[in-house]
Each structure stands twice: as C-alpha cells, then as structure tokens.
Design an enzyme around this catalytic site. Structure first.
Site, PDB file in Angstrom:
ATOM      1  N   GLY A  88       0.817  -1.534   0.381  1.00 23.69           N
ATOM      2  CA  GLY A  88       0.093  -0.046  -0.052  1.00 23.69           C
ATOM      3  C   GLY A  88       0.754   1.010   0.407  1.00 23.69           C
ATOM      4  O   GLY A  88       0.416   2.343  -0.158  1.00 23.69           O
TER       5      GLY A  88
ATOM      6  N   GLY B  32       3.366  -3.303  -3.885  1.00 18.03           N
ATOM      7  CA  GLY B  32       3.409  -3.696  -5.733  1.00 18.03           C
ATOM      8  C   GLY B  32       3.590  -2.496  -6.131  1.00 18.03           C
ATOM      9  O   GLY B  32       4.662  -2.232  -6.746  1.00 18.03           O
ATOM     10  N   ARG B  33       2.787  -1.265  -6.293  1.00 16.90           N
ATOM     11  CA  ARG B  33       3.099   0.030  -6.444  1.00 16.90           C
ATOM     12  C   ARG B  33       3.722   0.012  -6.492  1.00 16.90           C
ATOM     13  O   ARG B  33       4.624   0.721  -7.745  1.00 16.90           O
ATOM     14  CB  ARG B  33       1.573   0.798  -6.486  1.00 16.90           C
ATOM     15  CG  ARG B  33       1.383   2.000  -6.914  1.00 16.90           C
ATOM     16  CD  ARG B  33       0.532   3.315  -6.175  1.00 16.90           C
ATOM     17  NE  ARG B  33      -0.639   2.236  -6.275  1.00 16.90           N
ATOM     18  CZ  ARG B  33      -1.444   2.494  -6.193  1.00 16.90           C
ATOM     19  NH1 ARG B  33      -1.607   3.435  -7.682  1.00 16.90           N
ATOM     20  NH2 ARG B  33      -2.706   2.142  -5.890  1.00 16.90           N
TER      21      ARG B  33
ATOM     22  N   ARG C  79      -6.984   2.541 -15.205  1.00 20.87           N
ATOM     23  CA  ARG C  79      -6.374   3.451 -13.606  1.00 20.87           C
ATOM     24  C   ARG C  79      -7.268   5.398 -13.853  1.00 20.87           C
ATOM     25  O   ARG C  79      -8.283   5.880 -13.017  1.00 20.87           O
ATOM     26  CB  ARG C  79      -5.232   3.953 -12.824  1.00 20.87           C
ATOM     27  CG  ARG C  79      -4.399   3.090 -13.151  1.00 20.87           C
ATOM     28  CD  ARG C  79      -3.242   2.797 -12.754  1.00 20.87           C
ATOM     29  NE  ARG C  79      -3.544   3.065 -11.389  1.00 20.87           N
ATOM     30  CZ  ARG C  79      -3.022   4.860 -10.183  1.00 20.87           C
ATOM     31  NH1 ARG C  79      -2.662   5.528 -11.897  1.00 20.87           N
ATOM     32  NH2 ARG C  79      -3.532   4.672  -9.540  1.00 20.87           N
TER      33      ARG C  79
ATOM     34  N   TYR D 133      -9.799   4.869 -10.926  1.00 18.11           N
ATOM     35  CA  TYR D 133      -9.525   5.833  -9.842  1.00 18.11           C
ATOM     36  C   TYR D 133      -9.944   7.189  -9.906  1.00 18.11           C
ATOM     37  O   TYR D 133      -8.716   7.606  -8.826  1.00 18.11           O
ATOM     38  CB  TYR D 133      -8.787   5.255  -9.321  1.00 18.11           C
ATOM     39  CG  TYR D 133      -8.413   4.151  -8.973  1.00 18.11           C
ATOM     40  CD1 TYR D 133      -9.175   2.748  -8.296  1.00 18.11           C
ATOM     41  CD2 TYR D 133      -7.164   2.915  -9.974  1.00 18.11           C
ATOM     42  CE1 TYR D 133      -8.625   1.370  -8.211  1.00 18.11           C
ATOM     43  CE2 TYR D 133      -7.170   2.002 -10.098  1.00 18.11           C
ATOM     44  CZ  TYR D 133      -7.948   1.113  -9.466  1.00 18.11           C
ATOM     45  OH  TYR D 133      -7.685  -0.253  -9.576  1.00 18.11           O
TER      46      TYR D 133
ATOM     47  N   CYS E  85     -15.686   3.854 -27.127  1.00 23.12           N
ATOM     48  CA  CYS E  85     -16.386   4.763 -27.236  1.00 23.12           C
ATOM     49  C   CYS E  85     -17.571   4.491 -25.761  1.00 23.12           C
ATOM     50  O   CYS E  85     -18.094   3.872 -25.426  1.00 23.12           O
ATOM     51  CB  CYS E  85     -17.328   3.601 -28.090  1.00 23.12           C
ATOM     52  SG  CYS E  85     -17.092   3.914 -29.478  1.00 23.12           S
ATOM     53  N   GLU E  86     -16.976   5.472 -24.570  1.00 24.01           N
ATOM     54  CA  GLU E  86     -17.347   5.451 -23.630  1.00 24.01           C
ATOM     55  C   GLU E  86     -16.181   7.052 -23.068  1.00 24.01           C
ATOM     56  O   GLU E  86     -15.813   7.469 -23.307  1.00 24.01           O
ATOM     57  CB  GLU E  86     -16.482   4.779 -22.387  1.00 24.01           C
ATOM     58  CG  GLU E  86     -16.961   3.156 -22.647  1.00 24.01           C
ATOM     59  CD  GLU E  86     -18.148   3.076 -21.875  1.00 24.01           C
ATOM     60  OE1 GLU E  86     -18.708   4.028 -21.163  1.00 24.01           O
ATOM     61  OE2 GLU E  86     -18.178   2.053 -22.124  1.00 24.01           O
TER      62      GLU E  86
HETATM   63  C1  PLP Z   1      -3.254  -5.332  -3.713  1.00 19.66           C
HETATM   64  C2  PLP Z   1      -2.816  -5.205  -2.161  1.00 19.66           C
HETATM   65  C3  PLP Z   1      -1.291  -5.217  -2.282  1.00 19.66           C
HETATM   66  C4  PLP Z   1      -0.590  -4.409  -2.858  1.00 19.66           C
HETATM   67  O1  PLP Z   1      -0.921  -3.366  -2.605  1.00 19.66           O
HETATM   68  P1  PLP Z   1       0.340  -1.888  -3.357  1.00 19.66           P
HETATM   69  O2  PLP Z   1      -0.585  -0.562  -3.510  1.00 19.66           O
HETATM   70  O3  PLP Z   1       0.433  -2.187  -5.146  1.00 19.66           O
HETATM   71  O4  PLP Z   1       1.227  -1.701  -2.657  1.00 19.66           O
HETATM   72  C5  PLP Z   1      -0.622  -6.109  -0.705  1.00 19.66           C
HETATM   73  N1  PLP Z   1      -1.558  -6.264  -0.513  1.00 19.66           N
HETATM   74  C6  PLP Z   1      -2.518  -7.048  -0.587  1.00 19.66           C
HETATM   75  C7  PLP Z   1      -2.934  -7.950   0.232  1.00 19.66           C
HETATM   76  C8  PLP Z   1      -2.967  -6.687  -2.248  1.00 19.66           C
HETATM   77  O5  PLP Z   1      -5.142  -7.041  -2.009  1.00 19.66           O
END
Ligand code: PLP
Length: 442
Positions: A258, A303-304, A340, A344, A371-372
């Site tokens: 996150g 992740g991000r 995105r 979002y 087409c949106e």
């Molecule tokens: C999506 C997710 C992540 C990764 O989130 P990022 O914001 O991309 O770091 C990690 N753990 C869980 C359980 C997730 O659903």
C-alpha cells in the site's frame, strides 16, 4: 523543461536517483539508454515500456530499509504480473503476494523455487485454488473469514498437508486514499474484525491440519502518509502479544502493501522529484514503531511502489480535434489499456516523446478511441502542443496498467517491453486478431 540525463541501471557512477527512468536526451524521451521513438518504431503502439533497472532499484531500496530485521518482500503480483518481471524479482530474492490460482501459476512459471515464498490473500479463495497452493507448499495463507479457516482445515486434511495461516485482520484504521483502494475500515469487505480474531485463533487451534503461524494486515493502496501503517501495525502487535499468551506460536507478521508514490508534479522536473529511498525509509521507521519490540519475521507486500514509476504507456496521437471550447488529443491507447484515470480518477503525467522546447502550451483533454465518455487519460490538462502522428508517454503506468487491461471494444492488448540499460526485450507480444477470437465458438 530542462534536458535531463537518463538514469542507467547500475552502470553509471552517478549517485543522482531520479523518481523515474524516463528522461530527455538528444531532444527525445528515453527509457534508460533506449529511445522511446525507436521503441515505437520497432514494436508499435500502444506499448508498455518498463525499466528493469528501476524495478531492481526499488526492490533494493525496500530490502535495505528493512535490513535490520528478518523480512521477506512478497511483491504483490496483481500490480504487474508480467512473467519477465516476476522472474527478475524472484531472482533478487522476492517472495510474492498472490490473490488467485492464476497468479500462483504465474509464480510457478516465473521461478518455481519462489513458491515457498508465496503468501495467498483474497476474500474469495476457491477449493481448487486452496488445493493448488497447498500442493505448491506456499509460505502462508492470509485467511479473510472464519468460514475460510474451516475450508482450509478441510482441504489441508484431505491433501495431508499442514496449512500455515495468518488471519488478515481489519484494524479499523482510516488511511487517506481513493475509496476504491481503501481496505482497512470495518465497512470494507476485507479481513476479519480485529476484535473477533482471538476467538477464531482459539477455535482454529483445535484443528489438526492448521498452523496459526502469523497475523496479517493490509489497509489499502496508494497511501502516502506513513502514520496509518504504524497505527495498524500497533494494533496487530498487541494482538500478537495476546495470541502468544494464549499459546499460539506466531512467527510471522505480515504488514501488507500500500505504500504510495507521487503521480503528480512535473514529472521530469528533478527539483520536485519524489525521493523513493527516503520514503521507504520513513515507511520502515513507521512499521518499526508499530512493531515496538516485536521480533516476528516481517512480511511485506509492496506492489505499486516497486513497479509503478518504472513503466510508461507509449501511445501515438491519432487526431487533434476541437469541439466548442475544448481541444481533444485522441491517442491510440484507450481505457482498455490503462483504466486508472477512469476507475480511480487517477492522475498520470503525460509528456511528448519529442522534447517540447519552447512549444506552445494549451489546455487539452487526452482521450482514447474507446466508445465511452469515461475513456480519458487527462481532462483540462495544460501541456505542450502535440500533432497527429506524434508520440506521447503516460508516466507511472507500471502498476495496475497492463494488469488491468482488457479487450473492450475488441481491441488487442498492448505489447510490453523490458528495457535493461540499453538493451530491449519484448516480454509480451501484441495480441493479434486470432488471439482476440480464439476462445469463441460459432
Ligand atoms: C493489492 C494488494 C497489495 C499491494 O498493494 P500496493 O498498493 O500495490 O502496494 C498488497 N497486499 C494485498 C493483500 C493486496 O490486496
């Protein structure tokens, strides 16, 4: 916009770290040592372009920030599930956070030994997915309901394999982010109310094939302030203390993912550059605070943060048209390639591939061909004038870009290339008409 030196992965002595691997050289945008115009020429558009050096660097920043404690970085596969990127991260020592049987299969194909470093999250795990993960010998199931505890026990017994699990608790902590990617409040579908957790661990302890090995938490995505992470982990830490007193052998604490990045500011202006290394150190300090003296093996699920800024979506301008007071720049990439902004209201910096110099600037909407009316990348964006046929790059598209791409409007999904210094590897070819029709039966 001043000319910048590109950051070449590990090969230059330059200590300067840019937030992004994209920079102008010889009047054209480059990804590390490779010209974006040349990439478009060779591979067509829309094209996802990733820097291997940048991904590795972000992974190392993370790893180093937590060097003082036992930890495993379980990269969240859903952010960008390219096999080539997974393999690269696995070889750097990454584990993986998966949310489906499909992602489990991706890890297997990318780097089989990494299966032992997989954590499996998600509120809707199916029997076949649980079975596949048990057979693969993953590290930990992040269980999201009491019913899942019983299903997991049943499948573990059926397969004769002990299932290590953590309850994903919901700490009821508010983290400021988009409501679609906030997960840590009791109103969200994720996790188990932290107040109910102790009872569930007690009942689970009676089940022979389960090993209550950890506690896990994940409060959402694109969280820029680190305090909510500390607050959530502090609650988890006191739960762990209680669980130990209750006799559970808790060895893992999973802090989730996150950590956010900076999508804003003038993307290629070094002065405003986002300092990723500093940010992850702050994050590590906040987690340390939340953990107090807790010494369990720390699992992290970024992740991000690892992949977002390493990637750009390269697209060609098809048309520039005026409707009333508005100017629309219509690109060959659409919301099916990068959803995105539509999903979002996310901001992506958009820069011309040809260095603009003193070019005229103006306010435009950058939109795709789908087409949106929701098919837009930017609205009322002040940017340098671009002409039909020219290329632009949507920055910070390495996370939740290609992994959320679809075939809407029967559009082929983009190709992906991985740049390593001045070498380029096609890691996913562009879909063809045949691919698009392949599953259908007439
Ligand atoms: C999506 C997710 C992540 C990764 O989130 P990022 O914001 O991309 O770091 C990690 N753990 C869980 C359980 C997730 O659903």
């Amino acid at each position: 916009m001043p000319t910048k030196k590109a950051v070449v992965s590990g090969k230059t002595a330059a200590p300067k770290v840019s937030a992004r691997p994209f920079a102008y050289r010889n009047r054209g945008l480059h990804c590390d040592g490779v010209s974006m115009a040349a990439l478009a020429e060779e591979h067509g558009t829309p094209l996802y372009v990733y820097s291997a050096g940048q991904i590795a660097q972000r992974f190392r920043f993370f790893d180093e920030a937590f060097a003082e404690r036992a930890h495993t970085i379980c990269y969240a596969v859903k952010a960008n599930s390219s096999l080539a990127i997974l393999r690269m991260l696995a070889k750097l020592g990454a584990g993986f956070d998966i949310v489906s049987g499909g992602e489990l299969e991706r890890v297997r194909r990318a780097h089989k030994p990494a299966l032992g470093r997989v954590v499996f999250s998600g509120v809707g795990k199916q029997v076949w997915e649980i079975d596949a993960a048990l057979e693969a010998g993953i590290l930990l199931f992040n269980v999201e309901s009491e019913a899942e505890v019983y299903l997991l026990a049943e499948r573990a017994e059926a397969l004769g394999r002990v299932a290590r699990f953590a309850l994903r608790v919901n700490p009821d902590v508010f983290a400021e982010t988009h409501p679609y990617i906030s997960t840590g409040l009791s109103e969200h579908k994720f996790g188990i109310d932290i107040k109910a957790a102790r009872g569930i661990y007690r009942r689970a302890a009676k089940l022979k094939w389960l090993d209550a090995a950890g506690v896990s938490v994940h409060i959402g995505s694109q969280i820029r302030k680190v305090d909510p992470f500390a607050a959530a982990l502090a609650r988890v830490t006191s739960l762990i203390a209680e669980l130990r007193r209750d006799g559970h052998d808790i060895r893992y604490v999973d802090a989730g993912g996150g950590l956010g990045i900076d999508y804003g500011v003038d993307a290629l202006d070094e002065a405003g550059a986002f300092d990723a290394e500093h940010q992850v150190r702050k994050y590590a300090a906040a987690l340390g605070k939340g953990l107090a003296g807790e010494g369990a093996h720390l699992l992290l699920e970024p992740g991000r943060f690892i992949v977002a800024q390493a990637g750009a979506l390269l697209t060609r301008v098809l048309y520039v048209k005026k409707n009333g007071a508005k100017t629309f720049v219509i690109t060959d990439a659409g919301m099916n390639d990068l959803i995105r902004p539509a999903l979002y209201h996310a901001h992506h910096e958009i820069v011309p591939v040809k260095e603009p110099g003193a070019a005229r600037r103006g306010e435009v909407d950058v939109v795709g061909p789908v087409c949106e009316s929701g098919d837009f990348f930017a609205r009322d964006r002040e940017m340098s004038a671009v002409k039909p046929g020219e290329l632009v790059a949507l920055l910070d598209a390495g996370a939740y870009g290609m992994s959320q791409a679809s075939n809407y409007n029967t559009r082929a999904r983009a190709a992906e290339v991985l740049v390593d210094g001045d070498e380029v590897r096609l890691v996913r070819r562009r879909e063809t008409m045949r691919d698009l029709m392949a599953q259908e039966i007439l």
